[in-house]
Design an enzyme around this catalytic site. Structure first.
Site, short mmCIF file in Angstrom:
data_model
loop_
_atom_site.label_atom_id
_atom_site.label_comp_id
_atom_site.label_asym_id
_atom_site.label_seq_id
_atom_site.Cartn_x
_atom_site.Cartn_y
_atom_site.Cartn_z
CE1 TYR A 14 -3.79 -2.38 0.60
CE2 TYR A 14 -2.48 -3.23 2.44
CZ TYR A 14 -3.55 -3.34 1.58
OH TYR A 14 -4.39 -4.41 1.68
CG HIS A 19 -6.78 5.37 1.03
ND1 HIS A 19 -7.52 6.52 1.22
CD2 HIS A 19 -7.46 4.40 1.71
CE1 HIS A 19 -8.60 6.25 1.94
NE2 HIS A 19 -8.58 4.97 2.27
CG PHE A 64 -5.41 -2.41 7.64
CD1 PHE A 64 -4.99 -2.35 6.33
CD2 PHE A 64 -4.88 -3.39 8.46
CE1 PHE A 64 -4.08 -3.25 5.82
CE2 PHE A 64 -3.96 -4.31 7.97
CZ PHE A 64 -3.56 -4.23 6.64
CG ASN A 66 -11.58 -0.35 8.42
OD1 ASN A 66 -10.51 -0.63 8.96
ND2 ASN A 66 -12.42 -1.27 7.95
CG ASP A 91 -6.91 9.74 0.96
OD1 ASP A 91 -6.68 9.36 2.13
OD2 ASP A 91 -7.80 9.22 0.26
CG ASN A 112 -13.83 3.94 5.07
OD1 ASN A 112 -14.99 4.30 5.26
ND2 ASN A 112 -13.50 3.08 4.12
#
Length: 236
Positions: A14, A19, A64, A66, A91, A112
């Site tokens: 990632y 993001h 993560f 969320n 972002d 999120n």
């Protein structure tokens, strides 16, 4: 003490995602201030820093996106940091790439990370919205979880550099000054309209007109002249 939080997803797969621009902003600030003392604490990567003479904590939640609020709430509670001293970088789809807006409070805009933070610490913290552009509703997931394109580096690199350079303004509460500096840094990387190639001396980049073809001299006497006179009348 200030708490600077960058939002993103942990893991190498990632790292280059749009993001994860919040993580990138925190990494840029850390690098500019010689921060290397990262520790795994409170469900995140945490480091102490001195930025413009002011003490700060840098946080990258490792829960993560969320569940970002879990880490933020733990750090804020442990270090007794009020919301007025919390700054979150993330972002923003609804801003053009490279545009930055700073605000306190407001909705989560469907993000999120904010959706996780808001119920745990409240709304009245500072948000640094980093524009990544909106690709259209049907392409949002692919866009957000996709890596920045090579062409994006033209605005992304100067933006991150300037975030790191101007972080002291943000910590002092000069949000307008911070945004202005970032806007100038990104705009300054764009090619100017008057930056046109200059033609070598003695030449022109404008196409020159072709020389006119020489006209054929018509006979003034003789059989051919008589024939032309009958067709077109007497010629001078």
């Amino acid at each position: 003490m200030k708490l600077l939080v960058g939002l993103g997803n942990p893991g190498a797969q990632y790292a280059g995602n749009r993001h994860n621009i919040g993580f990138m902003a925190i990494d840029a600030i850390a690098a500019a201030n010689g921060v290397t003392n990262w520790k795994s604490k409170h469900s995140g990567l945490l480091a102490e820093a001195s930025i413009g003479g002011e003490r700060a904590l840098l946080l990258k939640p490792q829960t993560f996106m969320n569940k970002s609020g879990d880490s933020v709430q733990q750090v804020a509670r442990f270090y007794k940091i009020e919301n007025v001293d919390i700054i979150v970088f993330y972002d923003e789809l609804d801003l053009a790439p490279g545009k930055v807006r700073v605000k306190v409070g407001g909705g989560n805009g469907g993000h999120n990370g904010l959706r996780s933070i808001d119920p745990q610490i409240g709304l009245d913290y500072k948000r640094v919205r980093l524009g990544i552009g909106h690709p259209g509703k049907e392409f949002v997931t692919h866009h957000v979880l996709g890596d920045f394109a090579k062409a994006d580096q033209a605005w992304l690199d100067p933006l991150l550099d300037e975030i790191a350079r101007q972080a002291p303004l943000l910590l002092r509460g000069d949000d307008s000054g911070f945004m202005n500096k970032l806007a100038l840094a990104v705009k300054g990387d764009e090619p100017k309209q008057d930056d046109k190639p200059v033609a070598p001396k003695g030449q022109s980049h404008i196409r020159q007109a072709r020389p006119a073809k020489p006209q054929t001299e018509l006979p003034k006497s003789g059989p051919m002249a008589d024939m032309l006179s009958k067709l077109f009348g007497k010629r001078d």
